[in-house]
Design a protein around this motif. Structure first.
Motif, PDB file in Angstrom:
ATOM      1  N   UNK A 195      -7.036   1.642   6.302  1.00  0.00           N
ATOM      2  CA  UNK A 195      -6.961   2.307   7.520  1.00  0.00           C
ATOM      3  C   UNK A 195      -6.214   1.381   8.403  1.00  0.00           C
ATOM      4  N   UNK A 196      -6.099   0.062   8.226  1.00  0.00           N
ATOM      5  CA  UNK A 196      -5.576  -0.789   9.021  1.00  0.00           C
ATOM      6  C   UNK A 196      -3.778  -0.699   8.641  1.00  0.00           C
ATOM      7  N   UNK A 197      -3.749  -0.457   7.618  1.00  0.00           N
ATOM      8  CA  UNK A 197      -2.346  -0.374   7.124  1.00  0.00           C
ATOM      9  C   UNK A 197      -1.817   0.865   7.715  1.00  0.00           C
ATOM     10  N   UNK A 198      -2.558   2.127   7.476  1.00  0.00           N
ATOM     11  CA  UNK A 198      -2.153   3.312   8.308  1.00  0.00           C
ATOM     12  C   UNK A 198      -1.836   2.957   9.912  1.00  0.00           C
ATOM     13  N   UNK A 199      -2.578   2.565  10.268  1.00  0.00           N
ATOM     14  CA  UNK A 199      -2.429   2.271  11.968  1.00  0.00           C
ATOM     15  C   UNK A 199      -1.249   1.288  12.248  1.00  0.00           C
ATOM     16  N   UNK A 200      -1.241   0.083  11.199  1.00  0.00           N
ATOM     17  CA  UNK A 200       0.199  -0.529  11.480  1.00  0.00           C
ATOM     18  C   UNK A 200       1.357   0.073  11.442  1.00  0.00           C
ATOM     19  N   UNK A 201       1.551   0.841  10.036  1.00  0.00           N
ATOM     20  CA  UNK A 201       2.580   1.610  10.022  1.00  0.00           C
ATOM     21  C   UNK A 201       3.122   2.627  11.174  1.00  0.00           C
ATOM     22  N   UNK A 202       2.013   3.155  11.658  1.00  0.00           N
ATOM     23  CA  UNK A 202       2.208   4.233  12.801  1.00  0.00           C
ATOM     24  C   UNK A 202       2.523   3.565  14.048  1.00  0.00           C
ATOM     25  N   UNK A 203       2.185   2.319  14.327  1.00  0.00           N
ATOM     26  CA  UNK A 203       2.508   1.658  15.574  1.00  0.00           C
ATOM     27  C   UNK A 203       4.010   0.814  15.244  1.00  0.00           C
ATOM     28  N   UNK A 204       4.373   0.633  14.009  1.00  0.00           N
ATOM     29  CA  UNK A 204       5.511  -0.068  13.943  1.00  0.00           C
ATOM     30  C   UNK A 204       6.789   0.343  14.779  1.00  0.00           C
ATOM     31  N   UNK A 205       6.861   1.741  14.601  1.00  0.00           N
ATOM     32  CA  UNK A 205       8.114   2.367  15.287  1.00  0.00           C
ATOM     33  C   UNK A 205       8.024   2.213  16.973  1.00  0.00           C
ATOM     34  N   UNK A 206       6.725   2.160  17.380  1.00  0.00           N
ATOM     35  CA  UNK A 206       6.403   2.115  18.919  1.00  0.00           C
ATOM     36  C   UNK A 206       6.774   0.739  19.200  1.00  0.00           C
ATOM     37  N   UNK A 236       0.871  -1.322  -0.003  1.00  0.00           N
ATOM     38  CA  UNK A 236       0.047   0.081   0.139  1.00  0.00           C
ATOM     39  C   UNK A 236       0.892   1.161   0.026  1.00  0.00           C
ATOM     40  N   UNK A 237       2.154   1.203   0.598  1.00  0.00           N
ATOM     41  CA  UNK A 237       2.824   2.520   0.758  1.00  0.00           C
ATOM     42  C   UNK A 237       3.924   2.246  -0.144  1.00  0.00           C
ATOM     43  N   UNK A 238       3.823   1.519  -0.911  1.00  0.00           N
ATOM     44  CA  UNK A 238       4.658   1.414  -2.004  1.00  0.00           C
ATOM     45  C   UNK A 238       6.459   1.374  -1.582  1.00  0.00           C
ATOM     46  N   UNK A 239       6.581   0.343  -0.636  1.00  0.00           N
ATOM     47  CA  UNK A 239       7.752   0.469  -0.145  1.00  0.00           C
ATOM     48  C   UNK A 239       8.564  -1.058   0.080  1.00  0.00           C
ATOM     49  N   UNK A 240       9.769  -1.062   0.098  1.00  0.00           N
ATOM     50  CA  UNK A 240      10.164  -2.484   0.165  1.00  0.00           C
ATOM     51  C   UNK A 240      10.033  -3.066   1.734  1.00  0.00           C
ATOM     52  N   UNK A 241      10.230  -4.101   1.971  1.00  0.00           N
ATOM     53  CA  UNK A 241      10.024  -5.103   3.118  1.00  0.00           C
ATOM     54  C   UNK A 241      10.703  -4.176   4.270  1.00  0.00           C
ATOM     55  N   UNK A 242       9.953  -3.935   5.434  1.00  0.00           N
ATOM     56  CA  UNK A 242      10.590  -3.125   6.502  1.00  0.00           C
ATOM     57  C   UNK A 242      11.130  -4.151   7.677  1.00  0.00           C
ATOM     58  N   UNK A 243      10.974  -5.522   7.374  1.00  0.00           N
ATOM     59  CA  UNK A 243      11.298  -6.572   8.496  1.00  0.00           C
ATOM     60  C   UNK A 243      11.429  -7.862   7.742  1.00  0.00           C
TER      61      UNK A 243
END
Length: 135
Positions: free
Chosen positions: A88-99, A47-54
């Motif tokens: 909506x879930x993707x936005x929440x997951x992305x925001x919570x990832x750093x935390x 959704x955010x057009x990015x490479x895998x973050x993990x």
């Protein structure tokens, strides 16, 4: 068990976990997310057009339904209500990832050196198909 994808891999699939457990590990070896049966993951990077973050690791025998990026995007284009909910879930997951990563580092939830070695030595992506696969 095995590696589903590595940190910085191109995001080209979404995973639906039918059975088993999958953990997400950052490049330093910290485990900051765990998914169980009924979960899905991999959509955030698409959704955010990015490479895998993990790196995603199946901890045990797992049954996983894998959808290609193209099929996933076509599904969302066809079902607009689902698209809104998934986004909506993707936005929440992305925001919570750093935390979640900060919490993992404080709690010292980290792989052992042997597990890290296996992670770096493993170069093949276990999933390169668009169907359910067992590890």
């Amino acid at each position: 068990g095995g590696i589903l994808f590595h940190h910085h891999d191109y995001a080209d699939e979404v995973y639906f976990l039918m059975q088993g457990t999958v953990k997400f590990v950052d490049p330093d070896g910290y485990v900051y997310k765990t998914y169980g049966p009924g979960s899905y993951f991999g959509e955030v990077d698409i959704i955010f057009h990015q490479v895998r973050q993990a790196t995603a690791i199946a901890e045990e025998y797992s049954e996983i339904l894998i959808w290609s990026k193209r099929d996933f995007e076509e599904l969302l284009d066809e079902y607009h209500d689902m698209k809104e909910e998934v986004e909506e879930v993707a936005v929440l997951r992305k925001a919570r990832e750093k935390e979640a990563l900060e919490i993992a580092k404080k709690g010292r939830i980290k792989l052992t050196e042997a597990e890290l070695r296996l992670l770096t030595e493993e170069k093949s992506n276990l999933f390169n198909s668009q169907y359910q696969k067992s590890l």
